[in-house]
Design a protein around this motif. Structure first.
Motif, short mmCIF file in Angstrom:
data_model
loop_
_atom_site.label_atom_id
_atom_site.label_comp_id
_atom_site.label_asym_id
_atom_site.label_seq_id
_atom_site.Cartn_x
_atom_site.Cartn_y
_atom_site.Cartn_z
N MET A 1 -80.44 -49.43 -14.29
CA MET A 1 -81.53 -49.80 -13.43
C MET A 1 -81.55 -48.99 -12.16
O MET A 1 -82.23 -49.30 -11.24
N ALA A 2 -80.85 -47.96 -12.11
CA ALA A 2 -80.83 -47.10 -10.97
C ALA A 2 -82.07 -46.24 -10.92
O ALA A 2 -82.37 -45.65 -9.90
N ASP A 3 -82.80 -46.18 -11.99
CA ASP A 3 -84.00 -45.39 -12.09
C ASP A 3 -85.27 -46.20 -11.87
O ASP A 3 -86.23 -46.04 -12.59
N GLN A 4 -85.35 -47.02 -10.92
CA GLN A 4 -86.55 -47.83 -10.71
C GLN A 4 -87.59 -47.00 -9.99
O GLN A 4 -87.31 -46.34 -9.00
N THR A 5 -88.80 -47.07 -10.50
CA THR A 5 -89.92 -46.36 -9.89
C THR A 5 -91.04 -47.36 -9.63
O THR A 5 -91.12 -48.40 -10.27
N LEU A 6 -91.87 -47.01 -8.70
CA LEU A 6 -93.02 -47.86 -8.40
C LEU A 6 -94.18 -47.41 -9.27
O LEU A 6 -94.56 -46.24 -9.30
N ASN A 7 -94.74 -48.36 -9.97
CA ASN A 7 -95.92 -48.01 -10.75
C ASN A 7 -97.17 -48.30 -9.92
O ASN A 7 -97.12 -48.91 -8.85
N ILE A 8 -98.31 -47.89 -10.37
CA ILE A 8 -99.57 -47.99 -9.62
C ILE A 8 -99.95 -49.44 -9.33
O ILE A 8 -100.31 -49.76 -8.20
N PRO A 9 -99.89 -50.36 -10.25
CA PRO A 9 -100.26 -51.75 -9.91
C PRO A 9 -99.36 -52.36 -8.84
O PRO A 9 -99.83 -53.06 -7.95
N SER A 10 -98.10 -52.12 -8.87
CA SER A 10 -97.22 -52.69 -7.85
C SER A 10 -97.46 -52.01 -6.50
O SER A 10 -97.36 -52.64 -5.43
N LEU A 11 -97.78 -50.72 -6.49
CA LEU A 11 -98.10 -50.02 -5.25
C LEU A 11 -99.38 -50.58 -4.62
O LEU A 11 -99.45 -50.79 -3.41
N LEU A 12 -100.40 -50.83 -5.44
CA LEU A 12 -101.64 -51.43 -4.95
C LEU A 12 -101.39 -52.84 -4.39
O LEU A 12 -101.96 -53.22 -3.37
N LEU A 13 -100.54 -53.60 -5.04
CA LEU A 13 -100.22 -54.95 -4.57
C LEU A 13 -99.52 -54.90 -3.21
O LEU A 13 -99.84 -55.68 -2.31
N VAL A 14 -98.63 -53.99 -3.00
CA VAL A 14 -97.92 -53.84 -1.73
C VAL A 14 -98.92 -53.44 -0.64
O VAL A 14 -98.88 -53.96 0.49
N LEU A 15 -99.83 -52.52 -0.93
CA LEU A 15 -100.83 -52.09 0.06
C LEU A 15 -101.78 -53.23 0.44
O LEU A 15 -102.13 -53.41 1.61
N ILE A 16 -102.21 -54.01 -0.54
CA ILE A 16 -103.11 -55.14 -0.25
C ILE A 16 -102.41 -56.18 0.61
O ILE A 16 -102.97 -56.69 1.58
N ILE A 17 -101.18 -56.48 0.30
CA ILE A 17 -100.42 -57.46 1.10
C ILE A 17 -100.21 -56.94 2.51
O ILE A 17 -100.33 -57.68 3.49
N ALA A 18 -99.91 -55.67 2.67
CA ALA A 18 -99.71 -55.08 4.01
C ALA A 18 -101.02 -55.11 4.79
O ALA A 18 -101.04 -55.47 5.98
N PHE A 19 -102.13 -54.77 4.13
CA PHE A 19 -103.43 -54.80 4.81
C PHE A 19 -103.79 -56.21 5.28
O PHE A 19 -104.22 -56.41 6.42
N LEU A 20 -103.61 -57.19 4.42
CA LEU A 20 -103.93 -58.58 4.79
C LEU A 20 -103.01 -59.09 5.90
O LEU A 20 -103.45 -59.83 6.78
#
Length: 182
Positions: A1-20
């Motif tokens: 699990m050392a190779d975790q990457t952010l996929n597009i849906p999780s990146l969008l979710l983080v941006l929406i939460i930060a914006f709100l």
């Protein structure tokens, strides 16, 4: 699990939460009064309403609320002939009752008891007996200015009486000329 990457849906979710979160903390409606919550000052509404009784209080309150409470801007808008905008049906302010002092003052206003200047200044006796030649001594005193207050007042009163009588004579002459021409 050392190779975790952010996929597009999780990146969008983080941006929406930060914006709100940023919007909630920095742009919350409770941090500043909105113009819709702030009512117009009743003193300003009364002032404009007394100057312009033909304009409704609701329209005055709407305009004051829209321009930040500026009495001068509302007055200029009315005087400029543009009129005030009709407030939307959703705008239902608490209308203060109109002051009773302005209505009592207009109801108690009566016509003056003296219909013309001759009766107002009690010049009926001088009108019948006055000649245009008698007006010359008052005209000669125009250059003089008395040192005594009572003399100045009497001089000014005589001038006023002569002006009224001369205006009356001119009016009568014009009426005679019109009657003669007709």
């Amino acid at each position: 699990m050392a190779d975790q990457t952010l996929n597009i849906p999780s990146l969008l979710l983080v941006l929406i939460i930060a914006f709100l979160t940023v919007r909630y903390f920095f742009f919350s409606p409770s941090s500043r009064p909105s113009p819709n919550r702030r009512g117009a000052d009743p003193a300003h509404v009364e002032q404009i309403s007394s100057m312009f009784p033909q304009v409704g209080r609701r329209e005055i309150m709407w305009d004051l609320q829209r321009n930040g409470g500026s009495v001068a801007a509302t007055t200029e808008r009315i005087l400029g002939g543009r009129g005030l905008e009709v407030p939307p049906p959703s705008f239902q302010p608490l209308l203060p009752p109109p002051s009773t002092t302005s209505h009592q003052a207009t109801n108690t206003f009566q016509k003056p008891t003296h219909p013309n200047l001759i009766t107002r200044y009690n010049l009926t006796s001088r009108l019948a007996s006055s000649d245009p030649a008698k007006a010359e001594p008052v005209a000669a005193e125009v250059g003089k200015w008395a040192q005594n207050r009572n003399e100045r007042q009497a001089l000014l009163q005589r001038r006023r009486e002569e002006m009224v009588l001369n205006a009356r004579r001119k009016l009568e002459e014009e009426e005679r000329a019109r009657a003669g021409a007709a």
